[in-house]
Design a protein around this motif. Structure first.
Motif, PDB file in Angstrom:
ATOM      1  N   VAL A  28       0.842  -1.198   0.000  1.00 34.89           N
ATOM      2  CA  VAL A  28       0.000   0.000   0.000  1.00 34.89           C
ATOM      3  C   VAL A  28       0.878   1.248   0.000  1.00 34.89           C
ATOM      4  N   PHE A  29       1.897   1.255   0.848  1.00 30.99           N
ATOM      5  CA  PHE A  29       2.820   2.398   0.932  1.00 30.99           C
ATOM      6  C   PHE A  29       3.487   2.657  -0.415  1.00 30.99           C
ATOM      7  N   ALA A  30       4.023   1.606  -1.038  1.00 30.92           N
ATOM      8  CA  ALA A  30       4.761   1.763  -2.298  1.00 30.92           C
ATOM      9  C   ALA A  30       3.851   2.209  -3.434  1.00 30.92           C
ATOM     10  N   ILE A  31       2.691   1.587  -3.552  1.00 31.29           N
ATOM     11  CA  ILE A  31       1.779   1.947  -4.645  1.00 31.29           C
ATOM     12  C   ILE A  31       1.319   3.388  -4.515  1.00 31.29           C
ATOM     13  N   MET A  32       0.984   3.807  -3.309  1.00 26.57           N
ATOM     14  CA  MET A  32       0.512   5.177  -3.122  1.00 26.57           C
ATOM     15  C   MET A  32       1.625   6.196  -3.327  1.00 26.57           C
ATOM     16  N   ALA A  33       2.872   5.806  -3.054  1.00 20.26           N
ATOM     17  CA  ALA A  33       3.997   6.704  -3.333  1.00 20.26           C
ATOM     18  C   ALA A  33       4.114   6.964  -4.826  1.00 20.26           C
ATOM     19  N   VAL A  34       3.944   5.911  -5.624  1.00 22.75           N
ATOM     20  CA  VAL A  34       3.977   6.069  -7.077  1.00 22.75           C
ATOM     21  C   VAL A  34       2.763   6.856  -7.551  1.00 22.75           C
ATOM     22  N   ASP A  35       1.605   6.612  -6.931  1.00 23.52           N
ATOM     23  CA  ASP A  35       0.364   7.275  -7.338  1.00 23.52           C
ATOM     24  C   ASP A  35       0.431   8.786  -7.136  1.00 23.52           C
ATOM     25  N   ALA A  36       1.316   9.239  -6.286  1.00 25.64           N
ATOM     26  CA  ALA A  36       1.479  10.679  -6.082  1.00 25.64           C
ATOM     27  C   ALA A  36       2.120  11.351  -7.286  1.00 25.64           C
ATOM     28  N   LEU A  37       2.780  10.554  -8.129  1.00 28.61           N
ATOM     29  CA  LEU A  37       3.471  11.094  -9.299  1.00 28.61           C
ATOM     30  C   LEU A  37       2.792  10.711 -10.602  1.00 28.61           C
ATOM     31  N   LEU A  38       2.252   9.498 -10.644  1.00 29.22           N
ATOM     32  CA  LEU A  38       1.579   8.989 -11.834  1.00 29.22           C
ATOM     33  C   LEU A  38       0.381   8.166 -11.388  1.00 29.22           C
ATOM     34  N   PRO A  39      -0.704   8.167 -12.150  1.00 28.56           N
ATOM     35  CA  PRO A  39      -1.857   7.341 -11.767  1.00 28.56           C
ATOM     36  C   PRO A  39      -1.456   5.869 -11.682  1.00 28.56           C
ATOM     37  N   ALA A  40      -1.565   5.302 -10.479  1.00 30.29           N
ATOM     38  CA  ALA A  40      -1.135   3.916 -10.273  1.00 30.29           C
ATOM     39  C   ALA A  40      -2.211   3.092  -9.575  1.00 30.29           C
ATOM     40  N   GLY A  41      -3.455   3.500  -9.739  1.00 29.99           N
ATOM     41  CA  GLY A  41      -4.536   2.733  -9.127  1.00 29.99           C
ATOM     42  C   GLY A  41      -4.713   3.016  -7.658  1.00 29.99           C
ATOM     43  N   GLY A  42      -4.552   4.269  -7.251  1.00 27.25           N
ATOM     44  CA  GLY A  42      -4.680   4.615  -5.847  1.00 27.25           C
ATOM     45  C   GLY A  42      -6.052   4.310  -5.265  1.00 27.25           C
ATOM     46  N   GLU A  43      -7.090   4.560  -6.048  1.00 25.18           N
ATOM     47  CA  GLU A  43      -8.450   4.300  -5.564  1.00 25.18           C
ATOM     48  C   GLU A  43      -8.648   2.808  -5.310  1.00 25.18           C
ATOM     49  N   LEU A  44      -8.272   1.989  -6.292  1.00 22.42           N
ATOM     50  CA  LEU A  44      -8.395   0.543  -6.149  1.00 22.42           C
ATOM     51  C   LEU A  44      -7.566   0.050  -4.967  1.00 22.42           C
ATOM     52  N   THR A  45      -6.360   0.607  -4.830  1.00 23.39           N
ATOM     53  CA  THR A  45      -5.467   0.188  -3.752  1.00 23.39           C
ATOM     54  C   THR A  45      -6.099   0.388  -2.383  1.00 23.39           C
ATOM     55  N   MET A  46      -6.659   1.563  -2.150  1.00 19.59           N
ATOM     56  CA  MET A  46      -7.216   1.847  -0.834  1.00 19.59           C
ATOM     57  C   MET A  46      -8.546   1.121  -0.611  1.00 19.59           C
ATOM     58  N   LEU A  47      -9.337   0.936  -1.658  1.00 18.66           N
ATOM     59  CA  LEU A  47     -10.553   0.142  -1.522  1.00 18.66           C
ATOM     60  C   LEU A  47     -10.215  -1.292  -1.118  1.00 18.66           C
ATOM     61  N   TYR A  48      -9.238  -1.860  -1.791  1.00 17.43           N
ATOM     62  CA  TYR A  48      -8.837  -3.227  -1.490  1.00 17.43           C
ATOM     63  C   TYR A  48      -8.234  -3.312  -0.089  1.00 17.43           C
ATOM     64  N   ALA A  49      -7.449  -2.287   0.291  1.00 20.98           N
ATOM     65  CA  ALA A  49      -6.869  -2.268   1.629  1.00 20.98           C
ATOM     66  C   ALA A  49      -7.959  -2.258   2.697  1.00 20.98           C
ATOM     67  N   GLY A  50      -9.024  -1.497   2.461  1.00 16.96           N
ATOM     68  CA  GLY A  50     -10.127  -1.466   3.408  1.00 16.96           C
ATOM     69  C   GLY A  50     -10.824  -2.807   3.527  1.00 16.96           C
ATOM     70  N   ALA A  51     -11.045  -3.469   2.376  1.00 22.43           N
ATOM     71  CA  ALA A  51     -11.661  -4.796   2.394  1.00 22.43           C
ATOM     72  C   ALA A  51     -10.751  -5.803   3.084  1.00 22.43           C
ATOM     73  N   LEU A  52      -9.448  -5.659   2.864  1.00 25.87           N
ATOM     74  CA  LEU A  52      -8.475  -6.536   3.526  1.00 25.87           C
ATOM     75  C   LEU A  52      -8.505  -6.331   5.030  1.00 25.87           C
ATOM     76  N   ALA A  53      -8.592  -5.068   5.453  1.00 27.33           N
ATOM     77  CA  ALA A  53      -8.662  -4.759   6.882  1.00 27.33           C
ATOM     78  C   ALA A  53      -9.899  -5.357   7.527  1.00 27.33           C
ATOM     79  N   ALA A  54     -10.979  -5.452   6.763  1.00 24.22           N
ATOM     80  CA  ALA A  54     -12.227  -6.013   7.291  1.00 24.22           C
ATOM     81  C   ALA A  54     -12.197  -7.533   7.345  1.00 24.22           C
ATOM     82  N   GLY A  55     -11.121  -8.131   6.812  1.00 26.22           N
ATOM     83  CA  GLY A  55     -11.030  -9.582   6.796  1.00 26.22           C
ATOM     84  C   GLY A  55     -11.886 -10.216   5.725  1.00 26.22           C
TER      85      GLY A  55
END
Length: 225
Positions: A28-55
């Motif tokens: 999550v950290f690495a993808i969002m770092a790239v997303d700050a410079l180029l579109p790298a799927g930040g929305e999908l990344t955080m949505l998936y992270a939330g679902a992962l957090a929910a188990g």
């Protein structure tokens, strides 16, 4: 050709979710770092992270420092914070590139950085329109959020204010999308599989749009000539 790009994008979507599932907060950290410079799927990344957090992702467990995190609030905070800090780091790198590279860097390598003359002009208009809040609003605006870091450095945005506004905007974005993923819960996997073709259609539409813009740009240049 469009189909090839679409299939590649769909494959990258699968890679992103797989990487997050296996590497947790680091991914999550690495993808969002790239997303700050180029579109790298930040929305999908955080949505998936939330679902992962929910188990809600079978066979996947949030990981940090080699330890499996408890699903629930702990995982949600860790993953959302990882996204926020990763995005902040990428944004600071982009600001530094713009600050020390300046207009001369963009003149030579702007196309490679996806910040050509047109993009820089749009960024200048954005900053002129919103003033001190340009960075904060940019972090909350789709597409713009991935192209504002380098221009902010080029245009002389003060580092202190830039950092604070970026941190605030990215926190709202990351925690918000992670909360949405958490709320979807187990429904995330069903939605992701049922509507997986949306990734292909979205990329195909984007490619068609870029082709249309390129054709229009060439016609305008011919008319001017």
């Amino acid at each position: 050709m469009i189909a090839s790009y679409a299939l590649v994008a769909a494959s990258l979507t699968g890679q992103i979710t797989s990487w997050i599932g296996h590497h947790g907060a680091y991914a999550v950290f690495a993808i969002m770092a790239v997303d700050a410079l180029l579109p790298a799927g930040g929305e999908l990344t955080m949505l998936y992270a939330g679902a992962l957090a929910a188990g809600a992702i079978p066979g996947a467990q949030p990981v940090l420092l080699g330890h499996d995190l408890q699903t629930g609030l702990e995982s949600y905070i860790v993953l959302a914070l990882a996204g926020t800090l990763g995005y902040l780091l990428g944004s600071l790198v982009g600001w530094a590139i713009g600050k020390w590279g300046g207009h001369s860097l963009l003149a030579r390598h702007g196309r490679r950085l996806h910040v050509g003359p047109e993009q820089l002009a749009q960024a200048e208009r954005w900053f002129d329109r919103y003033g001190a809040w340009a960075v904060f609003l940019g972090r909350l605006t789709p597409i713009v959020r991935s192209f504002i870091s380098i221009p902010a450095g080029v245009l002389g945005s003060p580092l202190g204010r830039y950092t604070v506004l970026t941190l605030a905007g990215s926190a709202i974005w990351c925690f918000g999308f992670a909360a949405a993923g958490w709320a979807l819960g187990s429904g995330y996997e069903q939605i992701h599989h049922a509507f997986g073709y949306v990734d292909v259609l979205a990329v195909a539409a984007a490619v068609l749009g870029l082709v249309a813009l390129a054709v229009l740009h060439r016609r305008r240049r011919r008319v001017r000539a």
